[in-house]
Design a protein around this motif. Structure first.
Motif, PDB file in Angstrom:
ATOM      1  N   SER A  14       0.802  -1.227   0.000  1.00  0.00           N
ATOM      2  CA  SER A  14       0.000   0.000   0.000  1.00  0.00           C
ATOM      3  C   SER A  14       0.836   1.278   0.000  1.00  0.00           C
TER       4      SER A  14
ATOM      5  N   GLU B 102      -6.309   7.408   3.580  1.00  0.00           N
ATOM      6  CA  GLU B 102      -6.184   6.067   4.172  1.00  0.00           C
ATOM      7  C   GLU B 102      -4.838   5.836   4.854  1.00  0.00           C
ATOM      8  N   ASP B 103      -3.912   6.778   4.732  1.00  0.00           N
ATOM      9  CA  ASP B 103      -2.657   6.696   5.478  1.00  0.00           C
ATOM     10  C   ASP B 103      -2.803   7.218   6.906  1.00  0.00           C
TER      11      ASP B 103
END
Length: 115
Positions: free
Chosen positions: A62, A88-89
Motif C-alpha cells: 500500500s 487512508e494513510d
C-alpha cells in the motif's frame, strides 16, 4: 535495551508529505532491525516498512513508491519519508526495533491526512 521516540507526525492535506523520525537511545543501534508500523482506528497494527542491519528494505504494498525508510546509524535514527499521502494513510505510526527476537516500541506519532 533501546528506547524509541517518534516525532514528525501531524495534519497534512492529501498529496502532501511528512517525514517521521525515530530517535533511539542505548547502545548497538546498528545491530537492530528497525521498522515502522501503523494502526488506524478499529484496525490491526500493520507493517509499513522494515530496514535490516544491512539496509535491506521491504515495504507494504500500500505504500510502495510513496514511502521511503532509511536509517542513520551514526545518529541512532530511523526515518520514514512519506509522499503523496492519502486519507487512508491516517493512523498512529510506531517505530519498532528488534534484535534477537526482542522487540521494542515507541509511543507512536499521529498522522492525519485530511483536507
Amino acid at each position: 535495551q533501546v528506547q524509541l521516540v517518534e516525532s514528525g507526525g501531524g495534519l497534512v492535506q492529501p498529496g502532501g508529505s511528512l517525514r517521521l523520525s525515530c530517535a533511539a537511545s542505548g547502545n548497538f543501534f546498528s545491530y537492530y532491525q528497525m521498522a515502522w508500523y501503523r494502526q488506524a482506528p478499529g484496525k490491526d497494527r500493520e507493517l509499513v516498512g522494515r530496514i535490516t542491519t544491512t539496509s535491506s528494505i521491504i515495504y507494504a504494498d500500500s505504500v510502495k513508491g510513496r514511502f521511503t525508510i532509511s536509517r542513520d546509524n551514526a545518529k541512532n535514527r530511523v526515518y520514514l519519508q512519506m509522499n503523496s499521502l492519502k486519507p487512508e494513510d491516517t493512523a498512529v505510526y510506531y517505530c519498532n526495533g528488534n534484535r534477537g527476537g526482542v522487540s521494542y516500541w515507541g509511543q507512536g506519532t499521529q498522522v492525519t491526512v485530511s483536507s
